[in-house]
Design a protein around this motif. Structure first.
Motif, PDB file in Angstrom:
ATOM      1  N   ILE A   1      -7.898 -28.703   8.225  1.00 34.94           N
ATOM      2  CA  ILE A   1      -7.593 -27.341   7.777  1.00 34.94           C
ATOM      3  C   ILE A   1      -8.865 -26.724   7.189  1.00 34.94           C
ATOM      4  CG2 ILE A   1      -6.206 -25.938   6.198  1.00 34.94           C
ATOM      5  CD1 ILE A   1      -4.349 -27.175   8.086  1.00 34.94           C
TER       6      ILE A   1
ATOM      7  N   ASN B   1      -5.858 -24.814  11.282  1.00 28.97           N
ATOM      8  CA  ASN B   1      -6.041 -26.217  11.627  1.00 28.97           C
ATOM      9  C   ASN B   1      -7.010 -26.248  12.805  1.00 28.97           C
ATOM     10  OD1 ASN B   1      -5.997 -28.865  12.392  1.00 28.97           O
ATOM     11  ND2 ASN B   1      -3.793 -28.982  12.715  1.00 28.97           N
TER      12      ASN B   1
ATOM     13  N   LEU C   1       0.815 -29.938   5.619  1.00 29.88           N
ATOM     14  CA  LEU C   1       0.213 -28.999   4.671  1.00 29.88           C
ATOM     15  C   LEU C   1       0.400 -29.433   3.221  1.00 29.88           C
ATOM     16  CD1 LEU C   1      -1.307 -26.320   4.439  1.00 29.88           C
ATOM     17  CD2 LEU C   1       0.901 -25.165   4.400  1.00 29.88           C
ATOM     18  N   ARG C   2       1.496 -30.115   2.927  1.00 33.39           N
ATOM     19  CA  ARG C   2       1.805 -30.516   1.559  1.00 33.39           C
ATOM     20  C   ARG C   2       0.647 -31.321   0.959  1.00 33.39           C
ATOM     21  NH1 ARG C   2       6.240 -31.051  -1.683  1.00 33.39           N
ATOM     22  NH2 ARG C   2       6.163 -32.709  -3.217  1.00 33.39           N
TER      23      ARG C   2
ATOM     24  N   HIS D   1      -2.393 -30.161   0.225  1.00 27.63           N
ATOM     25  CA  HIS D   1      -3.680 -29.486   0.341  1.00 27.63           C
ATOM     26  C   HIS D   1      -3.853 -28.566  -0.869  1.00 27.63           C
ATOM     27  CE1 HIS D   1      -3.761 -30.920   4.460  1.00 27.63           C
ATOM     28  NE2 HIS D   1      -5.018 -30.543   4.516  1.00 27.63           N
TER      29      HIS D   1
ATOM     30  N   PHE E   1      -0.433 -26.699  -2.189  1.00 26.20           N
ATOM     31  CA  PHE E   1       0.651 -26.373  -1.265  1.00 26.20           C
ATOM     32  C   PHE E   1       1.814 -27.350  -1.441  1.00 26.20           C
ATOM     33  CE2 PHE E   1      -2.798 -24.245   0.920  1.00 26.20           C
ATOM     34  CZ  PHE E   1      -2.192 -23.107   1.417  1.00 26.20           C
TER      35      PHE E   1
ATOM     36  N   GLU F   1       5.382 -28.752   5.749  1.00 23.15           N
ATOM     37  CA  GLU F   1       5.252 -28.175   7.091  1.00 23.15           C
ATOM     38  C   GLU F   1       4.082 -28.823   7.819  1.00 23.15           C
ATOM     39  OE1 GLU F   1       7.150 -25.994   8.623  1.00 23.15           O
ATOM     40  OE2 GLU F   1       8.389 -25.354   6.945  1.00 23.15           O
TER      41      GLU F   1
ATOM     42  N   ILE G   1       1.217 -28.383  10.545  1.00 26.87           N
ATOM     43  CA  ILE G   1       0.452 -27.306  11.143  1.00 26.87           C
ATOM     44  C   ILE G   1      -0.211 -27.866  12.402  1.00 26.87           C
ATOM     45  CG2 ILE G   1      -1.328 -25.557  10.755  1.00 26.87           C
ATOM     46  CD1 ILE G   1       1.137 -25.448   8.827  1.00 26.87           C
TER      47      ILE G   1
ATOM     48  N   VAL H   1      -2.311 -20.600   8.819  1.00 24.81           N
ATOM     49  CA  VAL H   1      -1.513 -20.466   7.607  1.00 24.81           C
ATOM     50  C   VAL H   1      -2.054 -19.244   6.885  1.00 24.81           C
ATOM     51  CG1 VAL H   1      -0.858 -21.485   5.389  1.00 24.81           C
ATOM     52  CG2 VAL H   1      -1.177 -22.955   7.401  1.00 24.81           C
TER      53      VAL H   1
ATOM     54  N   ASN I   1      -7.998 -31.954   0.763  1.00 25.93           N
ATOM     55  CA  ASN I   1      -6.796 -32.543   1.355  1.00 25.93           C
ATOM     56  C   ASN I   1      -6.529 -33.922   0.772  1.00 25.93           C
ATOM     57  OD1 ASN I   1      -8.821 -33.962   2.619  1.00 25.93           O
ATOM     58  ND2 ASN I   1      -7.911 -33.870   4.626  1.00 25.93           N
TER      59      ASN I   1
END
Length: 124
Positions: free
Chosen positions: A2, A22, A30-31, A33, A52, A56, A58, A64, A107
């Motif tokens: 990302i 991405n 995504l969770r 980041h 985040f 979800e 990506i 996003v 991340n």
């Protein structure tokens, strides 16, 4: 992977957003980041941080759009027919309008959780 591809600053929370993409070849969760300003790392900007919470994935090439204002995360169709996740920080005041320092995206590298012991079954 990302990456930040754009920052739209605004006078109100509803006008500003950050665009992420991405740019890797695999789907990315995504969770976890985090967006963080250089000032937050240096300890001079107490608000330059967002993690985040969205569970979800990506896909490669997907976008996003993180708005500063209030809303509910959802997938939206873009003008070119692709989909982007529209997420919101939930802030009532703009966060990026006076931020001209670097903004980093971090991340999850590793997570640790205690193992739960399996119950011992006693036979009769």
């Amino acid at each position: 992977m990302i990456r930040i591809v754009g920052v739209q600053r605004g006078e109100t929370a509803g006008q500003e957003f950050i665009v992420l993409q991405n740019q890797g070849a695999m789907r990315v969760l995504l969770r976890g980041h985090v967006l963080m300003t250089e000032g937050k790392i240096a300890g001079i900007d107490p608000q330059g941080f967002y993690a985040f919470p969205d569970e979800e994935f990506i896909g490669p090439g997907a976008f996003v759009v993180l708005g500063t204002g209030v809303g509910r995360s959802r997938w939206c169709a873009m003008e070119d027919g692709r989909y982007a996740l529209r997420a919101f920080m939930g802030a009532s005041e703009p966060k990026w309008n006076l931020c001209f320092e670097p903004i980093h995206i971090l991340n999850v590298q590793h997570s640790y959780a205690e193992r739960k012991l399996a119950p011992v079954l006693v036979g009769s």
